[in-house]
Scaffold this motif. Structure first.
Motif, mmCIF file in Angstrom:
data_model
loop_
_atom_site.group_PDB
_atom_site.id
_atom_site.type_symbol
_atom_site.label_atom_id
_atom_site.label_comp_id
_atom_site.label_asym_id
_atom_site.label_seq_id
_atom_site.Cartn_x
_atom_site.Cartn_y
_atom_site.Cartn_z
ATOM 1 N N LEU A 162 138.405 34.465 10.187
ATOM 2 C CA LEU A 162 138.907 34.963 9.951
ATOM 3 C C LEU A 162 139.427 35.732 9.902
ATOM 4 O O LEU A 162 140.488 36.070 11.202
ATOM 5 N N TYR A 163 139.334 37.249 10.157
ATOM 6 C CA TYR A 163 140.190 38.047 10.697
ATOM 7 C C TYR A 163 139.580 38.609 13.068
ATOM 8 O O TYR A 163 140.214 39.044 13.153
ATOM 9 N N ALA A 164 138.395 37.795 12.888
ATOM 10 C CA ALA A 164 138.470 37.319 13.993
ATOM 11 C C ALA A 164 138.760 36.425 14.709
ATOM 12 O O ALA A 164 139.460 36.703 15.564
ATOM 13 N N VAL A 165 139.643 35.637 14.021
ATOM 14 C CA VAL A 165 140.661 34.293 15.002
ATOM 15 C C VAL A 165 142.287 35.675 14.903
ATOM 16 O O VAL A 165 142.825 35.065 16.126
ATOM 17 N N ALA A 166 142.372 36.571 13.611
ATOM 18 C CA ALA A 166 143.229 36.844 13.400
ATOM 19 C C ALA A 166 143.855 38.304 14.763
ATOM 20 O O ALA A 166 144.395 38.592 15.571
ATOM 21 N N LEU A 167 142.458 38.141 15.445
ATOM 22 C CA LEU A 167 142.269 39.507 16.803
ATOM 23 C C LEU A 167 142.794 38.805 17.784
ATOM 24 O O LEU A 167 142.960 39.278 18.537
ATOM 25 N N TRP A 168 142.089 37.571 17.744
ATOM 26 C CA TRP A 168 142.193 36.609 19.102
ATOM 27 C C TRP A 168 143.500 35.920 18.874
ATOM 28 O O TRP A 168 143.642 36.118 20.097
ATOM 29 N N HIS A 169 143.717 35.299 18.017
ATOM 30 C CA HIS A 169 145.340 35.116 18.391
ATOM 31 C C HIS A 169 146.584 36.709 18.611
ATOM 32 O O HIS A 169 147.692 35.834 19.181
ATOM 33 N N SER A 170 146.398 37.279 17.872
ATOM 34 C CA SER A 170 147.113 38.188 18.704
ATOM 35 C C SER A 170 146.688 39.280 19.495
ATOM 36 O O SER A 170 147.905 40.062 20.200
ATOM 37 N N GLY A 171 145.781 38.813 20.101
ATOM 38 C CA GLY A 171 145.304 39.816 21.078
ATOM 39 C C GLY A 171 145.069 41.040 20.632
ATOM 40 O O GLY A 171 144.268 41.703 22.076
ATOM 41 N N GLY A 172 145.493 41.343 19.421
ATOM 42 C CA GLY A 172 144.885 42.828 19.751
ATOM 43 C C GLY A 172 146.995 43.589 19.128
ATOM 44 O O GLY A 172 146.123 44.349 19.194
ATOM 45 N N ARG A 173 147.111 43.068 20.099
ATOM 46 C CA ARG A 173 148.628 43.149 19.338
ATOM 47 C C ARG A 173 149.299 43.045 18.712
ATOM 48 O O ARG A 173 149.563 41.801 18.125
ATOM 49 N N GLN A 174 150.474 44.174 17.895
ATOM 50 C CA GLN A 174 151.101 43.828 17.323
ATOM 51 C C GLN A 174 152.560 42.715 17.816
ATOM 52 O O GLN A 174 152.254 42.044 19.052
ATOM 53 N N VAL A 175 152.655 41.529 16.061
ATOM 54 C CA VAL A 175 153.172 40.067 16.780
ATOM 55 C C VAL A 175 155.035 40.391 16.941
ATOM 56 O O VAL A 175 154.798 40.995 14.968
ATOM 57 N N VAL A 176 155.957 40.237 17.584
ATOM 58 C CA VAL A 176 156.996 41.181 17.232
ATOM 59 C C VAL A 176 158.101 39.814 17.168
ATOM 60 O O VAL A 176 157.565 38.646 18.504
#
Length: 355
Positions: free
Chosen positions: A151-165
């Motif tokens: 799940l954490y890896a998917v969160a990193l992939w989905h956000s690209g490691g950036r803030q989602v605003v």
């Protein structure tokens, strides 16, 4: 469920409640010791910090900040009743709070639909955890550590490691910032969830089944309890509550970022473990969990107002976790010994009567 499981099977040994006042006091201290500690801490910090601690502003701050942890502690508590542990309460909140925002900003869903989708996704992921634990027979610690890391890896992939605003509707913001009766709305969410779980675990057959599974899985199975159904249901409940906590977090932060969430895992587990040391020692329970979270909230708030360093909070959480696990283990051993003594006494009485 077989009726051979009596409603008193998981209660305190009645012999512990008898005797003189000193025996009763000795039996009450383990039950309400943490409650007394919670009140004592609140009084201590109120006397030491009269201008900042015993204020409505501080109360609102504690209730708002710790509501997410309280929900995650309740989420972790449900599988613990069955003797399992769910580490995805810390990992899942990372992805779910990001998803709650991206569903609105990138996919154009309305905020109520986004909330429903996130909570359902959390429940489905809980289903996966339950299947891995019950059907595949992977240890719950290992299974949820593995799925949580994914799940954490998917969160990193989905956000690209950036803030989602992005621009979010006021209705979504109000989930976390609304006030009811002068207090933050998230505090009432916690109260509603706690009452619902309390009624479920203490007064409904499903709750008795969950406790029976946690107390003795083999005996529960022999008594006809469908263990797989209840354990999987416990993980699904945990997943849904984790996702709901993530929605509140997203509403409060107004941004999504993969660096937020993991820090909630330890205090959530601490609250759940502390919950097994009070009210009903040796048994994970709702109000004990709430007391555990309250002790963490009061202790950390007071220490920070005294000028505690930035590392005080994780240090406090870690030490409290070790202490709570030790106390919980002692209480459970004491409870088991008490039950064994009762069984032995009953067998001796039956033998004497048959002669």
């Amino acid at each position: 469920m077989s009726t051979s499981i009596k409603s008193s099977a998981l209660e305190r040994d009645p012999s512990e409640l008898g005797g003189d006042i000193w025996n009763r006091l000795g039996a009450a201290i383990p039950m309400y010791g943490l409650v007394i500690l919670m009140v004592a801490l609140a009084l201590l910090f109120s006397l030491a910090l009269p201008d900042t601690f015993p204020t409505l502003f501080n109360l609102r701050s504690i209730l708002s900040d710790k509501s997410v942890i309280a929900l995650l502690a309740l989420a972790a508590m449900v599988p613990m009743i069955t003797g399992k542990i769910d580490l995805t309460v810390g990992y899942g909140i990372v992805l779910w709070h990001i998803l709650a925002i991206t569903l609105q900003t990138q996919f154009g869903l309305s905020w109520p639909v986004a909330v429903i989708v996130v909570v359902c996704a959390g429940a489905l992921f809980g289903l996966l955890n339950g299947v891995l634990v019950e059907l595949v027979q992977i240890d719950s610690f290992i299974a949820t550590l593995g799925t949580g890391t994914v799940l954490y890896a998917v969160a990193l992939w989905h956000s690209g490691g950036r803030q989602v605003v992005g621009e979010l509707p006021d209705g979504f913001y109000n989930i976390a910032i609304a006030d009811w009766l002068g207090l933050p709305a998230p505090a009432f969410y916690v109260l509603f969830v706690a009452i619902a779980l309390w009624l479920l675990t203490e007064y409904m057959p499903a709750g008795r089944a969950l406790y029976a599974i946690g107390a003795n899985p083999k005996a529960a199975q022999l008594n006809g309890i469908p263990m797989r159904k209840y354990v999987i249901g416990a993980f699904m409940t945990s997943g849904a509550l984790t996702a709901f906590a993530a929605v509140i977090l997203a509403s409060r932060l107004r941004i999504g970022q993969a660096s937020v969430g993991l820090e909630y895992l330890l205090p959530a587990l601490v609250g759940a473990f502390l919950g097994s040391t009070t009210i009903r020692p040796g048994r994970v329970n709702v109000w004990g969990t709430m007391v555990g979270v309250a002790i963490l909230a009061i202790g950390i708030s007071g220490i920070q107002q005294f000028g505690g360093a930035f590392f005080v909070e994780p240090l406090f959480n870690g030490i409290t976790l070790l202490v709570s696990i030790g106390i919980a283990g002692y209480a459970q051993r004491k409870r088991s010994n008490s039950i064994k003594r009762s069984i032995t006494s009953g067998q001796q009485a039956a033998t004497t009567a048959s002669k």
